[in-house]
Design a protein around this motif. Structure first.
Motif, mmCIF file in Angstrom:
data_model
loop_
_atom_site.group_PDB
_atom_site.id
_atom_site.type_symbol
_atom_site.label_atom_id
_atom_site.label_comp_id
_atom_site.label_asym_id
_atom_site.label_seq_id
_atom_site.Cartn_x
_atom_site.Cartn_y
_atom_site.Cartn_z
ATOM 1 N N ASN A 175 -89.510 39.500 67.394
ATOM 2 C CA ASN A 175 -88.592 39.592 68.528
ATOM 3 C C ASN A 175 -87.553 38.472 68.527
ATOM 4 N N LEU A 176 -87.894 37.344 67.943
ATOM 5 C CA LEU A 176 -86.868 36.314 67.723
ATOM 6 C C LEU A 176 -85.814 36.836 66.751
ATOM 7 N N GLY A 177 -86.281 37.520 65.715
ATOM 8 C CA GLY A 177 -85.346 38.120 64.760
ATOM 9 C C GLY A 177 -84.396 39.091 65.433
ATOM 10 N N VAL A 178 -84.939 39.965 66.268
ATOM 11 C CA VAL A 178 -84.110 40.937 66.995
ATOM 12 C C VAL A 178 -83.128 40.209 67.911
ATOM 13 N N ASP A 185 -76.458 36.444 64.411
ATOM 14 C CA ASP A 185 -76.898 35.390 63.493
ATOM 15 C C ASP A 185 -77.913 36.010 62.516
ATOM 16 N N PRO A 186 -77.412 36.789 61.526
ATOM 17 C CA PRO A 186 -78.330 37.522 60.647
ATOM 18 C C PRO A 186 -79.227 36.625 59.797
ATOM 19 N N GLU A 187 -78.763 35.419 59.444
ATOM 20 C CA GLU A 187 -79.588 34.525 58.627
ATOM 21 C C GLU A 187 -80.847 34.094 59.378
ATOM 22 N N GLN A 188 -80.665 33.721 60.660
ATOM 23 C CA GLN A 188 -81.818 33.353 61.486
ATOM 24 C C GLN A 188 -82.736 34.565 61.707
ATOM 25 N N LYS A 210 -85.927 43.694 58.284
ATOM 26 C CA LYS A 210 -85.564 42.763 57.194
ATOM 27 C C LYS A 210 -84.773 43.492 56.114
ATOM 28 N N ALA A 211 -85.218 44.688 55.752
ATOM 29 C CA ALA A 211 -84.530 45.473 54.716
ATOM 30 C C ALA A 211 -83.110 45.829 55.149
ATOM 31 N N LYS A 212 -82.946 46.183 56.413
ATOM 32 C CA LYS A 212 -81.618 46.567 56.924
ATOM 33 C C LYS A 212 -80.667 45.372 56.951
ATOM 34 N N VAL A 213 -81.187 44.215 57.369
ATOM 35 C CA VAL A 213 -80.344 43.010 57.421
ATOM 36 C C VAL A 213 -79.940 42.594 56.003
ATOM 37 N N GLU A 214 -80.887 42.641 55.079
ATOM 38 C CA GLU A 214 -80.580 42.294 53.680
ATOM 39 C C GLU A 214 -79.516 43.228 53.114
ATOM 40 N N GLU A 215 -79.641 44.506 53.433
ATOM 41 C CA GLU A 215 -78.661 45.494 52.967
ATOM 42 C C GLU A 215 -77.274 45.192 53.564
ATOM 43 N N LEU A 216 -77.252 44.858 54.828
ATOM 44 C CA LEU A 216 -75.991 44.539 55.516
ATOM 45 C C LEU A 216 -75.338 43.301 54.911
ATOM 46 N N LEU A 217 -76.155 42.268 54.642
ATOM 47 C CA LEU A 217 -75.625 41.026 54.047
ATOM 48 C C LEU A 217 -75.072 41.268 52.646
ATOM 49 N N GLU A 218 -75.757 42.113 51.885
ATOM 50 C CA GLU A 218 -75.283 42.458 50.529
ATOM 51 C C GLU A 218 -73.947 43.187 50.597
ATOM 52 N N GLN A 219 -73.832 44.111 51.545
ATOM 53 C CA GLN A 219 -72.564 44.854 51.725
ATOM 54 C C GLN A 219 -71.431 43.900 52.074
ATOM 55 N N ASN A 220 -71.721 42.958 52.969
ATOM 56 C CA ASN A 220 -70.693 42.002 53.403
ATOM 57 C C ASN A 220 -70.251 41.095 52.249
ATOM 58 N N GLN A 221 -71.233 40.719 51.388
ATOM 59 C CA GLN A 221 -70.897 39.877 50.245
ATOM 60 C C GLN A 221 -70.059 40.631 49.205
#
Length: 223
Positions: A175-178, A185-188, A210-221
């Motif tokens: 829930n902290l992640g959410v 703050d996707p890194e946190q 976690k998988a969705k955030v990683e996918e989003l960060l990869e897209q942004n990069q």
């Protein structure tokens, strides 16, 4: 030792048959004393005999409606059957009759929370945290309620408090992640989803997030 005290001792020792006999004797000796019915109700509730427990708590209230623990017991009967709307009134009455204990506020707060009456639940859960400052689960439910009413900064503080009380609380990390996602703050968020999975490897919500955030960060990069 009187029958009531004896019955309570038997309950604590998990000697339920002996406890039932002692409470029966207490009621036979003092049929107009509500505490015999309250304690027998608690025993029946513990043994999942909710129908009979309800009758005993109602009898206690009939004898003396000012016995707060009888109302609290009746609230628990309804709560355990997921009759959250019915549970609200007896929990409220328990508090009105003087049961100034964390459990009463907590159970009332949860009964409202599960009906999605988050603003009403908030005050009761907050009071429960004040009365039980070291109870991680009470703080956790308060944090969920804060998040539901959009108080994300306060929710983050509360989930962080949960982790100081119980470092292995995987749902607090999730829930902290959410909450950090809401704060953009996707890194946190990623860090806390990862910690939730470290504690509980089968935490599917954390794994999916976690998988969705990683996918989003990869897209942004990649852009």
């Amino acid at each position: 030792m009187d029958y009531l005290t004896q019955g309570i001792q038997y309950m604590q020792e998990q000697q339920y048959e002996e406890a039932a006999q002692a409470f029966t004797q207490a009621i036979e000796e003092n049929p107009n004393e509500p505490l015999g019915y309250v304690n027998f109700g608690n025993l029946l509730l513990h043994m999942n005999d909710r129908e009979r427990a309800e009758r005993f708590f109602k009898k206690a209230i009939e004898l003396n409606e000012d016995v707060a623990t009888a109302h609290y017991g009746l609230g628990n009967v309804y709560y355990e059957q997921e009759k959250y709307e019915e549970a609200v009134e007896p929990f409220q009455k328990a508090i009105q009759k003087g049961l100034e204990e964390s459990d009463a506020y907590y159970m009332l707060g949860l009964s409202l929370l599960y009906q999605e009456q988050f603003k009403f639940a908030l005050a009761y859960l907050q009071r429960a945290t004040e009365l039980s400052p070291d109870d991680a689960e009470v703080h956790f439910q308060y944090g969920l309620c804060l998040a539901q009413v959009g108080m994300i900064d306060e929710a983050i503080q509360t989930f962080t408090k949960v982790l100081t009380l119980n470092a292995e609380h995987s749902d607090a990390h999730y829930n902290l992640g959410v909450s950090y996602l809401y704060k953009e703050d996707p890194e946190q968020a990623l860090k806390h989803f990862g910690l939730a999975i470290d504690i509980q490897p089968d935490h599917m919500l954390a794994a999916n997030a976690k998988a969705k955030v990683e996918e989003l960060l990869e897209q942004n990069q990649g852009e």
